[in-house]
Design a protein around this motif. Structure first.
Motif, mmCIF file in Angstrom:
data_model
loop_
_atom_site.group_PDB
_atom_site.id
_atom_site.type_symbol
_atom_site.label_atom_id
_atom_site.label_comp_id
_atom_site.label_asym_id
_atom_site.label_seq_id
_atom_site.Cartn_x
_atom_site.Cartn_y
_atom_site.Cartn_z
ATOM 1 N N SER A 1 -4.401 3.059 -2.388
ATOM 2 C CA SER A 1 -3.824 4.293 -2.759
ATOM 3 C C SER A 1 -3.189 4.412 -1.178
ATOM 4 O O SER A 1 -3.020 3.731 -0.537
ATOM 5 N N THR A 2 -1.855 5.324 -0.861
ATOM 6 C CA THR A 2 -1.046 5.583 -0.026
ATOM 7 C C THR A 2 -1.631 6.661 0.169
ATOM 8 O O THR A 2 -1.565 7.947 -0.529
ATOM 9 N N PRO A 3 -1.439 7.635 1.267
ATOM 10 C CA PRO A 3 -1.230 9.060 1.952
ATOM 11 C C PRO A 3 0.410 9.341 1.449
ATOM 12 O O PRO A 3 0.869 9.501 0.668
ATOM 13 N N GLU A 4 0.126 10.717 1.098
ATOM 14 C CA GLU A 4 1.270 11.803 0.025
ATOM 15 C C GLU A 4 1.715 12.163 1.428
ATOM 16 O O GLU A 4 1.523 12.186 2.372
ATOM 17 N N GLU A 5 3.098 12.699 0.143
ATOM 18 C CA GLU A 5 4.110 12.808 1.511
ATOM 19 C C GLU A 5 4.284 14.140 1.369
ATOM 20 O O GLU A 5 3.534 14.543 0.968
ATOM 21 N N LYS B 1 8.419 3.844 5.864
ATOM 22 C CA LYS B 1 7.526 2.634 6.372
ATOM 23 C C LYS B 1 6.943 2.463 6.854
ATOM 24 O O LYS B 1 5.307 1.601 6.895
ATOM 25 N N HIS B 2 7.209 3.614 8.093
ATOM 26 C CA HIS B 2 5.691 4.000 9.108
ATOM 27 C C HIS B 2 4.632 5.026 8.197
ATOM 28 O O HIS B 2 3.451 4.430 9.023
ATOM 29 N N ARG B 3 5.197 5.695 7.625
ATOM 30 C CA ARG B 3 3.213 6.390 7.198
ATOM 31 C C ARG B 3 3.328 5.053 5.693
ATOM 32 O O ARG B 3 1.717 5.590 5.558
ATOM 33 N N GLY B 4 3.776 4.393 6.218
ATOM 34 C CA GLY B 4 2.875 3.531 4.182
ATOM 35 C C GLY B 4 2.843 4.797 2.768
ATOM 36 O O GLY B 4 1.727 3.850 2.827
ATOM 37 N N THR B 5 3.555 5.224 2.827
ATOM 38 C CA THR B 5 4.128 6.061 1.892
ATOM 39 C C THR B 5 4.544 5.246 0.078
ATOM 40 O O THR B 5 4.306 6.205 -0.410
ATOM 41 N N ALA B 6 5.050 3.953 0.631
ATOM 42 C CA ALA B 6 5.426 3.813 -1.095
ATOM 43 C C ALA B 6 4.361 3.690 -1.931
ATOM 44 O O ALA B 6 3.331 2.429 -1.879
ATOM 45 N N ARG B 7 3.723 4.249 -2.734
ATOM 46 C CA ARG B 7 3.267 4.001 -3.640
ATOM 47 C C ARG B 7 3.791 3.347 -5.327
ATOM 48 O O ARG B 7 2.405 2.922 -5.699
ATOM 49 N N ARG B 8 4.867 3.607 -5.978
ATOM 50 C CA ARG B 8 5.092 2.715 -6.941
ATOM 51 C C ARG B 8 5.832 1.500 -6.144
ATOM 52 O O ARG B 8 6.855 1.282 -5.589
ATOM 53 N N ARG B 9 5.596 0.092 -7.153
ATOM 54 C CA ARG B 9 6.170 -1.014 -7.017
ATOM 55 C C ARG B 9 5.695 -1.780 -8.043
ATOM 56 O O ARG B 9 5.828 -1.328 -9.244
ATOM 57 N N PRO B 10 7.028 -2.730 -8.086
ATOM 58 C CA PRO B 10 7.900 -3.726 -9.119
ATOM 59 C C PRO B 10 5.629 -4.127 -9.604
ATOM 60 O O PRO B 10 5.679 -5.179 -9.037
ATOM 61 N N VAL B 11 6.199 -3.784 -10.966
ATOM 62 C CA VAL B 11 5.074 -5.339 -11.582
ATOM 63 C C VAL B 11 5.452 -5.876 -12.579
ATOM 64 O O VAL B 11 6.224 -5.435 -14.006
#
Length: 279
Positions: free
Chosen positions: A275-279, A197-207
């Motif tokens: 695109s989001t930051p890598e973990e 949540k805080h780093r915004g690292t969710a790369r996959r989402r429902p489509v």
């Protein structure tokens, strides 16, 4: 009144003085402490591994001095085993109702008996109802209508769209669909959820994927790379948990070598190409 049997759901009843604390302390959602089972909104939740992957997910609602929970049949044994382990010396009873009760879905009007509103975030599906087996003889013995409805609004289900220990809570949108209580104390996997949540690292989402002529589990190809796989297919439509950063051109997506359409759920706060930051 039309009620559709959800044959792939298993029912468990948690009762006793510590039942609410037991559940609320280990799952992601805000579990209701009270309720009559007369249509209150059921809580969406997930039980996570320490690594933040979903082990079980479903709805929980209070009725008859107990909390009624449903999970996919494929994870029911593991869910029961884990909850008994977490119970330790808590004053809580966990009843396995797989042999005696069934889960149903109603949309045209509110059913009688134990029922909770099936609402996730802004999406109001209808009602989840739970009844003894002998009271379900006149239910529609087919859950295709239910799955068509939830696929159409982009709601992903474990067992139908992804297996256990494969997806994070953010991957299926629980952070948007009110399936995560970010204000409560620690629960299993909370550190991973909080970090995403805080780093915004969710790369996959429902489509939502449309125009499919392939079975569940088929790869979604975008830009020459696999972005994910499709879940259960009903009338050529499925929910897929996809890498958003790989879908720079939504008009150039294929499944099994054939063009398909992709659309974001109406509740989505994300976009294709992100695109989001890598973990």
């Amino acid at each position: 009144m039309t009620i559709h049997l959800r044959a792939d759901r298993a029912v468990f009843r948690f009762s006793g003085p510590d039942a609410h604390k037991l559940l609320n302390d280990v799952v992601t959602g805000e579990i209701p402490a009270t309720g009559s089972g007369d249509g209150e909104v059921a809580a969406a939740w997930a039980l996570l591994s320490a690594q933040g992957k979903i082990l079980a997910e479903g709805l929980a609602g209070h009725a008859e001095d107990a909390i009624w929970v449903d999970v996919h049949q494929s994870v029911a044994d593991d869910f029961l085993k884990r909850m008994k382990m977490y119970r330790l010396r808590a004053q809580a009873t966990i009843d396995d109702l797989r042999e005696t009760h069934r889960v149903g879905f109603a949309q045209d009007e509110e059913p009688s008996g134990i029922r909770h509103t099936d609402r996730m975030g802004p999406i109001d599906m209808g009602y989840r109802t739970i009844a003894p087996v002998e009271a379900t003889a006149d239910w529609v013995q087919n859950d295709e209508f239910y799955h068509a409805e939830r696929i159409g609004v982009g709601i992903a289900h474990q067992g139908n769209d992804f297996p256990a220990n494969d997806a994070f809570a953010h991957d299926i949108g629980l952070d948007i669909l009110d399936g995560i209580d970010f204000a409560k104390g620690c629960y299993v996997g909370q550190e991973v959820v909080s970090r995403m949540k805080h780093r915004g690292t969710a790369r996959r989402r429902p489509v939502i994927v449309l125009g499919i002529e392939a079975p569940a589990g088929s790869a979604v190809i975008a830009g020459g790379r696999e972005a994910g796989t499709i879940g259960q297919v009903v009338d050529g439509v499925a929910v897929a948990i996809l890498r958003l950063d790989r879908i720079s051109d939504p008009s150039a997506v294929t499944v099994d070598g054939k063009p398909v359409g992709v659309a974001l759920p109406v509740w989505a706060t994300y976009a294709f190409g992100e695109s989001t930051p890598e973990e």
